[in-house]
Each structure stands twice: as C-alpha cells, then as structure tokens.
Write an enzyme that holds these catalytic residues in place. Structure first.
Site, mmCIF file in Angstrom:
data_model
loop_
_atom_site.group_PDB
_atom_site.id
_atom_site.type_symbol
_atom_site.label_atom_id
_atom_site.label_comp_id
_atom_site.label_asym_id
_atom_site.label_seq_id
_atom_site.Cartn_x
_atom_site.Cartn_y
_atom_site.Cartn_z
ATOM 1 C CD GLU A 257 -8.638 -9.474 -2.724
ATOM 2 O OE1 GLU A 257 -9.351 -9.333 -1.711
ATOM 3 O OE2 GLU A 257 -7.429 -9.812 -2.649
ATOM 4 C CE LYS B 194 -3.209 -2.432 3.080
ATOM 5 N NZ LYS B 194 -4.238 -2.297 4.132
ATOM 6 N NE ARG C 226 -1.127 -5.900 7.573
ATOM 7 C CZ ARG C 226 -2.287 -6.463 7.258
ATOM 8 N NH1 ARG C 226 -2.752 -7.496 7.948
ATOM 9 N NH2 ARG C 226 -3.001 -6.001 6.245
ATOM 10 C CB THR D 195 -5.822 -6.264 10.701
ATOM 11 O OG1 THR D 195 -6.417 -7.371 10.020
ATOM 12 C CG2 THR D 195 -6.198 -4.961 10.015
ATOM 13 C CE1 TYR E 120 -8.898 -3.311 1.851
ATOM 14 C CE2 TYR E 120 -8.201 -1.181 1.001
ATOM 15 C CZ TYR E 120 -7.907 -2.387 1.630
ATOM 16 O OH TYR E 120 -6.617 -2.653 2.036
ATOM 17 N NE ARG F 187 -5.080 -12.676 5.697
ATOM 18 C CZ ARG F 187 -5.863 -11.587 5.813
ATOM 19 N NH1 ARG F 187 -6.000 -10.744 4.786
ATOM 20 N NH2 ARG F 187 -6.483 -11.318 6.928
ATOM 21 C CG PHE G 220 -12.220 1.100 8.968
ATOM 22 C CD1 PHE G 220 -11.835 0.533 7.762
ATOM 23 C CD2 PHE G 220 -12.835 0.281 9.908
ATOM 24 C CE1 PHE G 220 -12.059 -0.816 7.496
ATOM 25 C CE2 PHE G 220 -13.043 -1.071 9.658
ATOM 26 C CZ PHE G 220 -12.660 -1.620 8.446
ATOM 27 C CG HIS H 183 -5.004 -6.463 0.248
ATOM 28 N ND1 HIS H 183 -6.145 -6.583 0.983
ATOM 29 C CD2 HIS H 183 -5.125 -7.331 -0.802
ATOM 30 C CE1 HIS H 183 -6.941 -7.479 0.407
ATOM 31 N NE2 HIS H 183 -6.351 -7.934 -0.681
ATOM 32 C CG ASN I 183 -2.560 -2.715 7.600
ATOM 33 O OD1 ASN I 183 -2.558 -2.261 6.461
ATOM 34 N ND2 ASN I 183 -3.544 -3.453 8.065
HETATM 35 P P1 IDP Z 1 -6.669 -7.263 6.476
HETATM 36 O O1 IDP Z 1 -5.977 -6.247 5.589
HETATM 37 O O2 IDP Z 1 -5.749 -7.773 7.557
HETATM 38 O O3 IDP Z 1 -7.350 -8.367 5.702
HETATM 39 P P2 IDP Z 1 -9.347 -6.144 6.884
HETATM 40 O O4 IDP Z 1 -10.176 -6.373 8.104
HETATM 41 O O5 IDP Z 1 -9.749 -6.821 5.621
HETATM 42 O O6 IDP Z 1 -7.828 -6.476 7.282
HETATM 43 O O7 IDP Z 1 -9.328 -4.570 6.649
HETATM 44 C C1 IDP Z 1 -8.848 -4.036 5.446
HETATM 45 C C2 IDP Z 1 -7.947 -2.868 5.762
HETATM 46 O O8 IDP Z 1 -8.737 -1.838 6.371
HETATM 47 C C3 IDP Z 1 -6.848 -3.141 6.798
HETATM 48 O O9 IDP Z 1 -5.704 -3.742 6.230
HETATM 49 C C4 IDP Z 1 -6.576 -1.771 7.323
HETATM 50 O O10 IDP Z 1 -5.767 -1.016 6.422
HETATM 51 C C5 IDP Z 1 -7.981 -1.149 7.352
HETATM 52 N N1 IDP Z 1 -8.677 -1.329 8.636
HETATM 53 C C6 IDP Z 1 -9.252 -2.468 9.115
HETATM 54 N N2 IDP Z 1 -9.819 -2.268 10.320
HETATM 55 C C7 IDP Z 1 -9.616 -0.951 10.610
HETATM 56 C C8 IDP Z 1 -9.964 -0.126 11.716
HETATM 57 O O11 IDP Z 1 -10.592 -0.543 12.698
HETATM 58 N N3 IDP Z 1 -9.571 1.185 11.651
HETATM 59 C C9 IDP Z 1 -8.878 1.693 10.583
HETATM 60 N N4 IDP Z 1 -8.541 0.950 9.531
HETATM 61 C C10 IDP Z 1 -8.885 -0.365 9.531
HETATM 62 MG MG MG Z 2 -8.953 -8.253 4.352
#
Ligand code: IDP
Ligand code: MG
Length: 148
Positions: A126, A9, A102, A91, A49, A85, A57, A115, A112
C-alpha cells in the site's frame, strides 16, 4: 522498524478532523515518515481496494474514496500496523469503542474516516501505491529513547 499506511479518507477531510486524527497517531508515539494530500484517481482507488472487488459495497466504496481529497500518511514505529489498527477501531463506526477514531467520530460502516494497513506485507504494498520512495523521509527522532 515497522511501517503502516494510514489514510484519512475524504470524510475526515470534509469534516475537518484531520488535525485531531493525526494528533492521536503522533501522541501515541508513532513517527511520521510520509504525508500528502491526494485526490485519488479511480485507478488508485481500484488498486488500493482490489481485495474488495466484487463485493456489494465495492462501487460505492470507490466513489467514496474518489469523492474528495484524502490525506495519505506513513507512520513508523514498534508494531506500527497493530498500533494503527487499535487507534482506528473496528470497521463499523457504530461498534468501534470510544477512544478510537471510528468510535469517537463515526457511526457509518463505509464512511469510517480512516484506512490502516492490516499486515506488514500489505503495508509495504500500500505504501508503494500511494508514495514514491523519495517522498518518504528517514530521520532519527530525538525522543526515541523515551518512546521505544
Ligand atoms: P477496514 O477498513 O476496517 O480494514 P475492510 O473490511 O478492509 O475494513 O473494508 C474496507 C473499507 O470498505 C471499510 O473501511 C469501509 O469504508 C468499507 N466497507 C467495508 N465493509 C462495508 C460494508 O459492509 N458496507 C459498506 N462499506 C463497507
Ligand atoms: Mg481493510
């Protein structure tokens, strides 16, 4: 062989961590079959997304993903989704264990760095969002017998 979409990202590009992160995926044994630098449009970010639409968020996440260049990668290999993963870590950067991307470089939940697809089905969707078919390369890795 399974494929997964990995995005570095905009924070990974801005923080000059692209080489380090790609190196981890290479050294693990995944095979690189797609790679490009993309300035994601709002439309692409929304599609990518879509599952998070309506969450608090969501808007901030779209701004983040469209704020600069993203490196889009397709990796192939045995259990590529799970392997990806695991290399990323959970996350929340503050909770991700050391040794993961991360865990080593992120402390934010949103920013973070990476993706990774969370299932083979989502990976296929995707990959089709970020790449045209002809942008993906099929080749035989010369070290396949050592790694597979
Ligand atoms: P992942 O990337 O570990 O699969 P997801 O739950 O799919 O996590 O969320 C997608 C992206 O959204 C995360 O990588 C992060 O950048 C952002 N994100 C997820 N949860 C939050 C939150 O509670 N606050 C702010 N950003 C979040
Ligand atoms: Mg995800």
């Amino acid at each position: 062989m399974q494929r997964t979409l990995i995005l570095l990202k905009p924070d990974a590009v801005q923080r000059r961590l692209v080489g380090d992160i790609i190196g981890r995926f290479e050294r693990k044994g995944l095979r690189l079959v797609g790679l490009k630098l993309v300035s994601a449009s709002r439309e692409l970010a929304e599609s990518h997304y879509a599952v998070h639409k309506g969450k608090p968020f969501y808007e901030s996440l779209l701004s983040f993903l469209t704020s600069g260049p993203t490196v889009a990668l397709v990796w192939e290999g045995r259990e590529a989704v799970t392997v990806g993963r695991n290399l990323m870590g959970v996350t929340d950067g503050a909770k991700a264990p050391p040794g993961t991307v991360r865990g080593d470089f992120a402390i934010s939940v949103q920013n973070n760095l990476v993706h990774g697809s969370d299932s083979a089905e989502n990976a296929a969707l995707e990959i089709a969002l970020w790449f045209k078919n002809e942008e993906l390369v099929t080749f035989t890795a010369t070290d396949a017998n050592w790694i597979g």
